[in-house]
Motif scaffolding. Structure first.
Motif, PDB file in Angstrom:
ATOM      1  N   LEU A 150      39.251  32.394  31.280  1.00 25.72           N
ATOM      2  CA  LEU A 150      38.744  33.100  32.382  1.00 25.72           C
ATOM      3  C   LEU A 150      37.986  32.219  33.440  1.00 25.72           C
ATOM      4  CD1 LEU A 150      37.764  36.581  30.627  1.00 25.72           C
ATOM      5  CD2 LEU A 150      39.609  36.301  32.390  1.00 25.72           C
ATOM      6  N   LYS A 151      37.099  31.613  33.015  1.00 24.09           N
ATOM      7  CA  LYS A 151      36.278  30.740  33.796  1.00 24.09           C
ATOM      8  C   LYS A 151      37.002  29.697  34.582  1.00 24.09           C
ATOM      9  CE  LYS A 151      32.256  27.634  34.146  1.00 24.09           C
ATOM     10  NZ  LYS A 151      31.663  26.568  33.714  1.00 24.09           N
ATOM     11  N   ASN A 152      37.812  29.205  33.916  1.00 23.59           N
ATOM     12  CA  ASN A 152      38.735  28.180  34.551  1.00 23.59           C
ATOM     13  C   ASN A 152      39.902  28.695  35.507  1.00 23.59           C
ATOM     14  OD1 ASN A 152      37.550  26.218  33.217  1.00 23.59           O
ATOM     15  ND2 ASN A 152      39.207  26.178  31.517  1.00 23.59           N
ATOM     16  N   SER A 153      40.081  29.841  35.468  1.00 19.38           N
ATOM     17  CA  SER A 153      41.090  30.578  36.398  1.00 19.38           C
ATOM     18  C   SER A 153      40.123  30.944  37.924  1.00 19.38           C
ATOM     19  CB  SER A 153      41.378  31.699  35.845  1.00 19.38           C
ATOM     20  OG  SER A 153      40.742  32.993  35.756  1.00 19.38           O
ATOM     21  N   LEU A 154      39.065  30.986  37.830  1.00 18.64           N
ATOM     22  CA  LEU A 154      38.069  31.002  39.166  1.00 18.64           C
ATOM     23  C   LEU A 154      38.780  29.865  40.402  1.00 18.64           C
ATOM     24  CD1 LEU A 154      34.647  31.843  37.779  1.00 18.64           C
ATOM     25  CD2 LEU A 154      36.420  33.222  38.694  1.00 18.64           C
ATOM     26  N   VAL A 155      38.898  30.365  41.500  1.00 19.58           N
ATOM     27  CA  VAL A 155      39.186  29.520  42.526  1.00 19.58           C
ATOM     28  C   VAL A 155      38.050  29.602  43.338  1.00 19.58           C
ATOM     29  CG1 VAL A 155      40.714  29.141  44.510  1.00 19.58           C
ATOM     30  CG2 VAL A 155      41.561  30.406  42.450  1.00 19.58           C
ATOM     31  N   MET A 156      37.068  28.390  42.843  1.00 20.77           N
ATOM     32  CA  MET A 156      35.901  28.386  43.439  1.00 20.77           C
ATOM     33  C   MET A 156      35.931  27.906  44.869  1.00 20.77           C
ATOM     34  SD  MET A 156      34.151  28.927  40.592  1.00 20.77           S
ATOM     35  CE  MET A 156      32.472  28.574  40.740  1.00 20.77           C
ATOM     36  N   ASP A 157      36.736  27.245  45.462  1.00 22.50           N
ATOM     37  CA  ASP A 157      36.907  26.885  46.994  1.00 22.50           C
ATOM     38  C   ASP A 157      36.929  27.904  47.584  1.00 22.50           C
ATOM     39  OD1 ASP A 157      36.508  24.365  46.221  1.00 22.50           O
ATOM     40  OD2 ASP A 157      38.860  23.672  46.132  1.00 22.50           O
ATOM     41  N   GLU A 158      37.905  29.089  47.194  1.00 25.22           N
ATOM     42  CA  GLU A 158      38.280  30.215  48.078  1.00 25.22           C
ATOM     43  C   GLU A 158      37.390  31.481  47.657  1.00 25.22           C
ATOM     44  OE1 GLU A 158      42.168  30.611  48.210  1.00 25.22           O
ATOM     45  OE2 GLU A 158      42.776  28.414  48.214  1.00 25.22           O
ATOM     46  N   GLY A 159      36.895  31.250  46.335  1.00 20.32           N
ATOM     47  CA  GLY A 159      36.198  32.725  45.998  1.00 20.32           C
ATOM     48  C   GLY A 159      34.671  32.784  46.515  1.00 20.32           C
ATOM     49  N   GLY A 160      34.165  31.968  47.122  1.00 23.65           N
ATOM     50  CA  GLY A 160      32.899  31.882  47.699  1.00 23.65           C
ATOM     51  C   GLY A 160      31.836  32.370  46.584  1.00 23.65           C
ATOM     52  N   GLU A 161      30.866  33.461  46.984  1.00 26.73           N
ATOM     53  CA  GLU A 161      29.821  33.786  46.009  1.00 26.73           C
ATOM     54  C   GLU A 161      30.224  34.312  44.963  1.00 26.73           C
ATOM     55  OE1 GLU A 161      25.706  36.265  46.532  1.00 26.73           O
ATOM     56  OE2 GLU A 161      26.710  35.516  48.479  1.00 26.73           O
ATOM     57  N   ILE A 162      31.185  35.378  45.135  1.00 23.70           N
ATOM     58  CA  ILE A 162      31.805  36.083  43.869  1.00 23.70           C
ATOM     59  C   ILE A 162      32.233  35.056  42.759  1.00 23.70           C
ATOM     60  CG2 ILE A 162      33.614  37.543  43.158  1.00 23.70           C
ATOM     61  CD1 ILE A 162      33.540  39.032  45.957  1.00 23.70           C
ATOM     62  N   ALA A 163      32.918  34.076  42.967  1.00 22.97           N
ATOM     63  CA  ALA A 163      33.569  33.174  42.092  1.00 22.97           C
ATOM     64  C   ALA A 163      32.382  32.554  41.586  1.00 22.97           C
ATOM     65  CB  ALA A 163      34.452  32.155  42.725  1.00 22.97           C
ATOM     66  N   ALA A 164      31.379  31.857  42.492  1.00 27.31           N
ATOM     67  CA  ALA A 164      30.199  31.197  41.786  1.00 27.31           C
ATOM     68  C   ALA A 164      29.450  32.264  40.993  1.00 27.31           C
ATOM     69  CB  ALA A 164      29.394  30.788  42.851  1.00 27.31           C
ATOM     70  N   ASN A 165      29.066  33.311  41.134  1.00 24.11           N
ATOM     71  CA  ASN A 165      28.464  34.498  40.440  1.00 24.11           C
ATOM     72  C   ASN A 165      29.236  34.519  38.866  1.00 24.11           C
ATOM     73  OD1 ASN A 165      26.286  34.685  42.099  1.00 24.11           O
ATOM     74  ND2 ASN A 165      27.108  36.556  43.118  1.00 24.11           N
TER      75      ASN A 165
END
Length: 136
Positions: A66-81
């Motif tokens: 689940l963590k690896n599926s995060l799109v950090m570049d596009e997910g912004g603060e939500i993905a970081a959190n």
């Protein structure tokens, strides 16, 4: 008999995955992690520490997925959190394994349920937003 049931479950899961959208796959991952945590608790209660370790290992793998599926570049603060929450869950579940800590497993399950409920609440007409990327 047990082998037949496991084979059936594997085929059933594979057929579900073949037809599933990324949104549905993410829902299945949340369900799988929650099931493995519940099974880990049961194994811990029965003092079956080998099985507990296997199940916690599976839960860790799912949470890491689940963590690896995060799109950090596009997910912004939500993905970081979410990334930080998943890191916290991974630490707590590792502590649960090392210390036979029921509360740590409960802590992780509560967080996973909250995220899953938010994911489940996404209206069906918005599921296409996850077609090219996973969550956040």
């Amino acid at each position: 008999m047990r082998g037949s049931i496991q084979s059936y479950r594997k085929v059933s899961l594979e057929s579900q995955l073949a037809d599933a959208s990324p949104h549905k796959i993410t829902q299945m991952l949340f369900n799988g992690a929650l099931e493995r945590i519940a099974q880990s608790k049961a194994a811990m209660e029965q003092h079956d520490f080998a099985q507990k370790g296997i199940l916690i290992g599976k839960a860790i793998g799912i949470i890491q997925g689940l963590k690896n599926s995060l799109v950090m570049d596009e997910g912004g603060e939500i993905a970081a959190n979410l990334g930080q929450l998943y890191d916290f869950m991974l630490r707590r579940i590792t502590e649960a394994n090392a210390n036979n800590d029921f509360q740590a497993l409960d802590d992780v399950a509560v967080l996973l349920r909250e995220i899953k409920e938010a994911w489940d609440a996404i209206p069906a007409d918005k599921h296409y937003l996850t077609a090219n990327k996973e969550h956040a």
